[in-house]
Scaffold this motif. Structure first.
Motif, mmCIF file in Angstrom:
data_model
loop_
_atom_site.group_PDB
_atom_site.id
_atom_site.type_symbol
_atom_site.label_atom_id
_atom_site.label_comp_id
_atom_site.label_asym_id
_atom_site.label_seq_id
_atom_site.Cartn_x
_atom_site.Cartn_y
_atom_site.Cartn_z
ATOM 1 N N ALA A 44 0.834 -1.206 0.000
ATOM 2 C CA ALA A 44 0.000 0.000 0.000
ATOM 3 C C ALA A 44 0.863 1.248 0.000
ATOM 4 N N GLN A 45 1.976 1.184 0.745
ATOM 5 C CA GLN A 45 2.880 2.331 0.767
ATOM 6 C C GLN A 45 3.480 2.580 -0.608
ATOM 7 N N ALA A 46 3.825 1.480 -1.309
ATOM 8 C CA ALA A 46 4.392 1.619 -2.647
ATOM 9 C C ALA A 46 3.390 2.259 -3.597
ATOM 10 N N GLN A 47 2.134 1.857 -3.495
ATOM 11 C CA GLN A 47 1.113 2.417 -4.374
ATOM 12 C C GLN A 47 0.805 3.862 -4.012
ATOM 13 N N ALA A 48 1.011 4.233 -2.744
ATOM 14 C CA ALA A 48 0.687 5.595 -2.302
ATOM 15 C C ALA A 48 1.703 6.613 -2.793
ATOM 16 N N TRP A 49 2.908 6.160 -3.116
ATOM 17 C CA TRP A 49 3.930 7.084 -3.615
ATOM 18 C C TRP A 49 3.593 7.472 -5.032
ATOM 19 N N PRO A 50 3.738 8.756 -5.405
ATOM 20 C CA PRO A 50 4.126 9.900 -4.561
ATOM 21 C C PRO A 50 2.909 10.513 -3.872
ATOM 22 N N ASP A 51 3.098 10.940 -2.650
ATOM 23 C CA ASP A 51 1.997 11.541 -1.898
ATOM 24 C C ASP A 51 2.133 13.060 -1.815
ATOM 25 N N LYS A 52 3.064 13.609 -2.599
ATOM 26 C CA LYS A 52 3.216 15.060 -2.703
ATOM 27 C C LYS A 52 3.928 15.349 -4.029
ATOM 28 N N PRO A 53 4.038 16.617 -4.446
ATOM 29 C CA PRO A 53 4.686 16.924 -5.723
ATOM 30 C C PRO A 53 6.109 16.386 -5.807
ATOM 31 N N VAL A 54 6.483 15.977 -7.003
ATOM 32 C CA VAL A 54 7.823 15.462 -7.279
ATOM 33 C C VAL A 54 8.606 16.530 -8.040
ATOM 34 N N ARG A 55 9.864 16.723 -7.667
ATOM 35 C CA ARG A 55 10.709 17.700 -8.341
ATOM 36 C C ARG A 55 11.686 16.991 -9.259
ATOM 37 N N LEU A 56 11.752 17.444 -10.521
ATOM 38 C CA LEU A 56 12.689 16.912 -11.497
ATOM 39 C C LEU A 56 13.624 18.054 -11.894
ATOM 40 N N GLN B 272 -0.203 13.831 -9.175
ATOM 41 C CA GLN B 272 0.678 14.693 -8.391
ATOM 42 C C GLN B 272 1.536 15.486 -9.374
ATOM 43 N N PRO B 273 1.707 16.785 -9.161
ATOM 44 C CA PRO B 273 2.531 17.579 -10.072
ATOM 45 C C PRO B 273 3.980 17.112 -10.100
ATOM 46 N N PRO C 32 16.944 16.815 -0.721
ATOM 47 C CA PRO C 32 16.546 15.780 0.242
ATOM 48 C C PRO C 32 16.321 14.433 -0.450
ATOM 49 N N ALA C 33 16.866 13.384 0.134
ATOM 50 C CA ALA C 33 16.696 12.041 -0.424
ATOM 51 C C ALA C 33 15.405 11.426 0.122
ATOM 52 N N ASP C 34 14.304 12.110 -0.141
ATOM 53 C CA ASP C 34 13.025 11.693 0.436
ATOM 54 C C ASP C 34 12.128 10.982 -0.569
ATOM 55 N N GLY C 35 12.662 10.700 -1.758
ATOM 56 C CA GLY C 35 11.865 10.015 -2.767
ATOM 57 C C GLY C 35 11.061 10.946 -3.641
ATOM 58 N N HIS C 36 11.210 12.252 -3.449
ATOM 59 C CA HIS C 36 10.452 13.226 -4.242
ATOM 60 C C HIS C 36 11.366 14.202 -4.982
ATOM 61 N N ASN C 37 12.663 13.871 -5.046
ATOM 62 C CA ASN C 37 13.622 14.702 -5.774
ATOM 63 C C ASN C 37 14.436 13.826 -6.711
ATOM 64 N N PHE C 38 14.457 14.213 -7.989
ATOM 65 C CA PHE C 38 15.184 13.446 -9.006
ATOM 66 C C PHE C 38 15.952 14.405 -9.895
#
Length: 327
Positions: free
Chosen positions: A25-37, A64-65, A87-93
């Motif tokens: 469920a956690q995997a499917q919930a990602w991303p739970d906020k905007p992702v930065r590229l 999610q944007p 931040p290595a939080d899964g929302h920065n690439f």
């Protein structure tokens, strides 16, 4: 004793069965906020156009944007440092290029980031071939003629590029070295400036990425003499590859997505899966090809990492061949 062990084992299995769905469920919930590229190139560049195409499609999948952040400058170092410190939080690439991940370590004595340690591979995106171009009305009709003319009058035939320590500049040096051409390599601050000078008749030819020059070639204002990939391009079947004249000549840029070291595996795996799904879509691949690069789906994070390692080893040899030393 055995009964107590059996009870403990059953309890552990029950707990695991409760945790497994939670992990999924956690995997499917990602991303739970905007992702930065983040990109090292300016808006409107080839990499920027591809990144924005992917971001739009990812938004449709995730709801999610995907925010594109451009940080050009310093031969990709400005953007690379910003991405490495994110931040290595899964929302920065980081939508990275050949220069950022492979060639810069051979160009800088003190690089302000470490491509191998600061990033983890996520997905391979596309290959970006370069080309040798002339004006549409140029009397030079082929690479053979370009080489012959430069040998007949050494230093008088001019070949524009982005500078000796850029990807295009190193291709120009390698072309001179392997073909025996004696072209005068003229540096410019950007592909745009070199292209304008070519059309203005200030240089005889330029080395530039197909992505930046494809529209001018399609409009009949420039003419591609050859592409730097090991094979002809599907969209330019009439244009020879330099490998047809120069054995093993395969010099293409490429784009890959990496993330700051320490990024959760869940985010890496999901990004990899969804980017590969998009690259496998015929419409997305066609839109990328229209910009210039060639989509390359199917790379896992591990395969992307192995590719980067091979490229690093290959460029260690190339920079020695063309006498490029770190500064």
């Amino acid at each position: 004793m055995n009964r107590r062990i059996a009870i403990k084992t059953a309890a552990a299995l029950a707990a695991a069965s409760l945790l497994a769905p939670l992990s999924a469920a956690q995997a499917q919930a990602w991303p739970d906020k905007p992702v930065r590229l983040l990109l090292s190139q300016p808006p409107g560049s080839g990499p920027d156009n591809i990144a924005r195409l992917l971001s739009d499609r990812l938004y449709a999948r995730w709801n999610q944007p995907v925010i594109i952040e451009n940080k050009p400058g310093g031969q990709n170092t400005v953007g690379a440092v910003a991405a490495a410190r994110s931040p290595a939080d899964g929302h920065n690439f980081y939508f990275a290029t050949t220069a950022a991940l492979v060639t810069n370590p051979f160009l800088f004595k003190q690089l302000p980031y470490d491509p191998a340690k600061d990033f983890v591979p996520v997905a391979f995106v596309a290959r970006s071939p370069f080309g040798i171009l002339v004006k549409a009305d140029s009397p030079i009709r082929s690479v053979e003629e370009l080489v012959a003319k430069s040998k007949a009058a050494p230093g008088t035939v001019t070949l524009g590029n982005e500078g000796p320590r850029t990807f295009g500049g190193m291709i120009a040096r390698l072309f001179n070295s392997r073909s025996g051409a004696q072209a005068n390599l003229v540096p410019y601050v950007s592909v745009g400036v070199s292209t304008q000078n070519l059309m203005g008749g200030h240089v005889d030819a330029i080395v530039a990425d197909v992505a930046s020059t494809a529209q001018l070639a399609k409009q009949g204002r420039l003419r591609l003499l050859a592409v730097t990939s090991d094979k002809r391009l599907a969209d330019w079947p009439q244009v020879p590859a330099l490998s047809e004249q120069l054995s093993d000549f395969d010099m293409v840029g490429w784009f890959a997505i990496v993330a700051p070291a320490g990024t959760p595996a869940t985010a890496i795996e999901r990004m990899n899966r969804d980017v590969n799904a998009l690259l496998s879509d015929d419409d997305v691949a066609a839109r990328i090809a229209a910009v210039g690069p060639i989509a390359a789906p199917g790379y896992s994070p591990e395969q992307t990492g192995a590719f980067l390692a091979r490229e690093h080893a290959r460029w260690a040899k190339i920079t020695k061949e063309i006498d490029i030393l770190p500064e």
